[in-house]
Design a protein around this motif. Structure first.
Motif, PDB file in Angstrom:
ATOM      1  N   GLN A   1      69.684   7.639  23.067  1.00 41.61           N
ATOM      2  CA  GLN A   1      68.930   6.846  22.207  1.00 41.61           C
ATOM      3  C   GLN A   1      67.881   6.174  23.134  1.00 41.61           C
ATOM      4  N   VAL A   2      68.254   5.667  24.453  1.00 36.65           N
ATOM      5  CA  VAL A   2      67.238   5.257  25.303  1.00 36.65           C
ATOM      6  C   VAL A   2      66.214   6.096  25.688  1.00 36.65           C
ATOM      7  N   SER A   3      66.449   7.313  25.781  1.00 40.16           N
ATOM      8  CA  SER A   3      65.495   8.325  26.099  1.00 40.16           C
ATOM      9  C   SER A   3      64.517   8.523  24.705  1.00 40.16           C
ATOM     10  N   GLN A   4      65.120   8.507  23.681  1.00 37.78           N
ATOM     11  CA  GLN A   4      64.266   8.751  22.523  1.00 37.78           C
ATOM     12  C   GLN A   4      63.405   7.457  22.327  1.00 37.78           C
ATOM     13  N   VAL A   5      63.851   6.165  22.684  1.00 39.04           N
ATOM     14  CA  VAL A   5      63.011   4.900  22.408  1.00 39.04           C
ATOM     15  C   VAL A   5      61.862   4.912  23.453  1.00 39.04           C
ATOM     16  N   LEU A   6      62.350   5.543  24.796  1.00 42.33           N
ATOM     17  CA  LEU A   6      61.035   5.582  25.748  1.00 42.33           C
ATOM     18  C   LEU A   6      59.862   6.256  25.442  1.00 42.33           C
ATOM     19  N   ASP A   7      60.405   7.364  24.972  1.00 42.99           N
ATOM     20  CA  ASP A   7      59.487   8.276  24.249  1.00 42.99           C
ATOM     21  C   ASP A   7      58.404   7.513  23.375  1.00 42.99           C
ATOM     22  N   ALA A   8      59.130   7.077  22.341  1.00 44.88           N
ATOM     23  CA  ALA A   8      58.564   6.529  21.200  1.00 44.88           C
ATOM     24  C   ALA A   8      57.586   5.535  21.847  1.00 44.88           C
ATOM     25  N   TYR A   9      58.149   4.589  22.618  1.00 43.32           N
ATOM     26  CA  TYR A   9      57.273   3.277  23.155  1.00 43.32           C
ATOM     27  C   TYR A   9      55.753   3.845  23.989  1.00 43.32           C
TER      28      TYR A   9
ATOM     29  N   ASP B   1      54.351   6.568  23.360  1.00 39.36           N
ATOM     30  CA  ASP B   1      53.472   6.987  22.127  1.00 39.36           C
ATOM     31  C   ASP B   1      52.784   5.772  21.672  1.00 39.36           C
ATOM     32  N   VAL B   2      53.577   4.602  21.503  1.00 41.69           N
ATOM     33  CA  VAL B   2      52.674   3.369  20.708  1.00 41.69           C
ATOM     34  C   VAL B   2      51.970   2.949  21.677  1.00 41.69           C
ATOM     35  N   PHE B   3      52.191   3.017  22.967  1.00 41.94           N
ATOM     36  CA  PHE B   3      51.504   2.415  24.387  1.00 41.94           C
ATOM     37  C   PHE B   3      50.044   3.293  24.224  1.00 41.94           C
ATOM     38  N   SER B   4      50.264   4.539  24.385  1.00 42.95           N
ATOM     39  CA  SER B   4      49.091   5.401  24.194  1.00 42.95           C
ATOM     40  C   SER B   4      48.116   5.010  23.050  1.00 42.95           C
ATOM     41  N   THR B   5      48.924   4.946  22.103  1.00 45.93           N
ATOM     42  CA  THR B   5      48.088   4.761  20.743  1.00 45.93           C
ATOM     43  C   THR B   5      47.185   3.178  20.695  1.00 45.93           C
ATOM     44  N   HIS B   6      47.881   2.401  21.158  1.00 52.08           N
ATOM     45  CA  HIS B   6      47.120   1.244  21.609  1.00 52.08           C
ATOM     46  C   HIS B   6      46.048   1.129  22.457  1.00 52.08           C
ATOM     47  N   TYR B   7      46.442   1.800  23.700  1.00 46.62           N
ATOM     48  CA  TYR B   7      45.512   1.661  24.761  1.00 46.62           C
ATOM     49  C   TYR B   7      44.247   2.487  24.275  1.00 46.62           C
TER      50      TYR B   7
ATOM     51  N   ASP C   1      52.037   0.790  10.375  1.00 44.56           N
ATOM     52  CA  ASP C   1      52.883   1.486   9.557  1.00 44.56           C
ATOM     53  C   ASP C   1      52.789   2.879   9.748  1.00 44.56           C
ATOM     54  N   ASP C   2      51.922   3.438  10.718  1.00 48.40           N
ATOM     55  CA  ASP C   2      51.848   4.722  10.597  1.00 48.40           C
ATOM     56  C   ASP C   2      53.273   5.359  11.486  1.00 48.40           C
ATOM     57  N   GLU C   3      53.163   6.660  11.412  1.00 46.31           N
ATOM     58  CA  GLU C   3      54.248   7.528  12.114  1.00 46.31           C
ATOM     59  C   GLU C   3      54.651   7.186  13.613  1.00 46.31           C
ATOM     60  N   VAL C   4      53.572   6.833  14.329  1.00 49.08           N
ATOM     61  CA  VAL C   4      54.152   6.439  15.721  1.00 49.08           C
ATOM     62  C   VAL C   4      54.806   5.252  15.839  1.00 49.08           C
TER      63      VAL C   4
ATOM     64  N   ALA D   1      56.339   3.848  13.129  1.00 48.51           N
ATOM     65  CA  ALA D   1      57.660   3.802  12.656  1.00 48.51           C
ATOM     66  C   ALA D   1      58.866   4.422  13.195  1.00 48.51           C
ATOM     67  N   ARG D   2      58.488   5.323  14.256  1.00 52.38           N
ATOM     68  CA  ARG D   2      59.737   5.610  15.385  1.00 52.38           C
ATOM     69  C   ARG D   2      60.289   4.512  16.020  1.00 52.38           C
ATOM     70  N   LEU D   3      59.466   3.785  16.302  1.00 50.25           N
ATOM     71  CA  LEU D   3      59.778   2.511  17.518  1.00 50.25           C
ATOM     72  C   LEU D   3      60.112   1.243  16.503  1.00 50.25           C
ATOM     73  N   LYS D   4      59.940   1.099  15.399  1.00 51.98           N
ATOM     74  CA  LYS D   4      60.235  -0.172  14.836  1.00 51.98           C
ATOM     75  C   LYS D   4      61.684  -0.677  14.732  1.00 51.98           C
ATOM     76  N   PRO D   5      62.614   0.513  14.419  1.00 54.22           N
ATOM     77  CA  PRO D   5      63.953   0.052  14.165  1.00 54.22           C
ATOM     78  C   PRO D   5      64.543  -0.431  15.568  1.00 54.22           C
ATOM     79  N   PHE D   6      64.007  -0.317  16.744  1.00 57.48           N
ATOM     80  CA  PHE D   6      64.487  -0.969  18.065  1.00 57.48           C
ATOM     81  C   PHE D   6      63.749  -2.166  18.431  1.00 57.48           C
ATOM     82  N   VAL D   7      62.739  -2.684  17.789  1.00 57.11           N
ATOM     83  CA  VAL D   7      61.816  -3.878  18.296  1.00 57.11           C
ATOM     84  C   VAL D   7      62.561  -5.199  17.706  1.00 57.11           C
TER      85      VAL D   7
END
Length: 233
Positions: free
Chosen positions: A194-202, A204-210, A222-225, A227-233
């Motif tokens: 789970q932590v591996s998947q969350v780090l991958d999602a994080y 992607d979110v960082f890259s998108t913001h940057y 609310d985009d797909e990127v 949405a993957r991270l939202k359950p863990f925030v």
């Protein structure tokens, strides 16, 4: 709250004779996430618990780079330590804690076969500690060759069919992973799925913001990127 990489950055900044300016940018940045305030990432920092730990051995200016992904690892994995690399001066805390089962992560093709492992084999009473050389590929090879204090450690060689998704710095090869991608692969091998998947999602979110900040694009939370991270925030 600060973590090991942000503290290492502060130490490095204290030694800077002139301000460090990221290539191509003089914009104000959030001191916590290193993205410009309009695209701040802080609200998206995930909350998960890992059994594994990370140790980042960072090349000189890596903590100062806004695009550095070691920072993301420390955001996600609570037991992350960070040290400036030196050939001769070794921080006594680098491998001092007996609770860890350390692996240095590096491609096996550059290492004597007897040192190479491809699996994380748990020793009773110990937790996996992954030592990552946080640098460009050419710098990491130099660090690996010139760190005699790491020569006794097993070398974890990763094998993956994935291609790198990291777009913030250029690489000539799609199979050269950024530091956060390497950490995610290590976590998966150690059973911290789970932590591996969350780090991958994080990542992607960082890259998108940057990149959205760089090209002055609005963020869609609310985009797909996201949405993957939202359950863990």
């Amino acid at each position: 709250m600060s973590h090991a990489v942000s503290r290492l950055r502060d130490q490095r900044m204290a030694r800077v004779l002139k301000p460090f300016v990221a290539r191509g940018s003089r914009a104000e940045r959030c001191p916590r996430c290193r993205v410009i305030p309009s695209h701040c990432l802080c609200a998206w920092r995930p909350k998960v618990t890992a059994d594994s730990a990370m140790c980042l051995v960072m090349h000189d200016v890596e903590p100062l780079k806004p695009s550095n992904t070691g920072w993301l690892i420390a955001d996600v994995v609570a037991d992350t330590s960070a040290f400036h690399w030196s050939r001769t001066e070794v921080d006594p805390q680098l491998l001092a804690d007996p609770q860890w089962q350390p692996y240095i992560v590096f491609p096996g093709e550059f290492v004597a076969p007897e040192r190479v492992v491809t699996e994380v084999r748990r020793q009773e009473g110990k937790r996996p500690l992954f030592i990552l050389l946080d640098a460009t590929w050419s710098e990491a090879r130099k660090m690996f060759r010139k760190s005699p204090y790491l020569e006794h450690l097993p070398v974890l060689s990763l094998s993956s069919e994935r291609l790198s998704r990291y777009k913030l710095r250029r690489s000539k090869r799609d199979d050269h992973f950024c530091t956060a991608e390497v950490a995610a692969l290590c976590l998966e091998l150690a059973g911290d799925d789970q932590v591996s998947q969350v780090l991958d999602a994080y990542l992607d979110v960082f890259s998108t913001h940057y990149l959205s900040a760089k090209f002055q694009k609005a963020i869609d939370p609310d985009d797909e990127v996201h949405a993957r991270l939202k359950p863990f925030v």
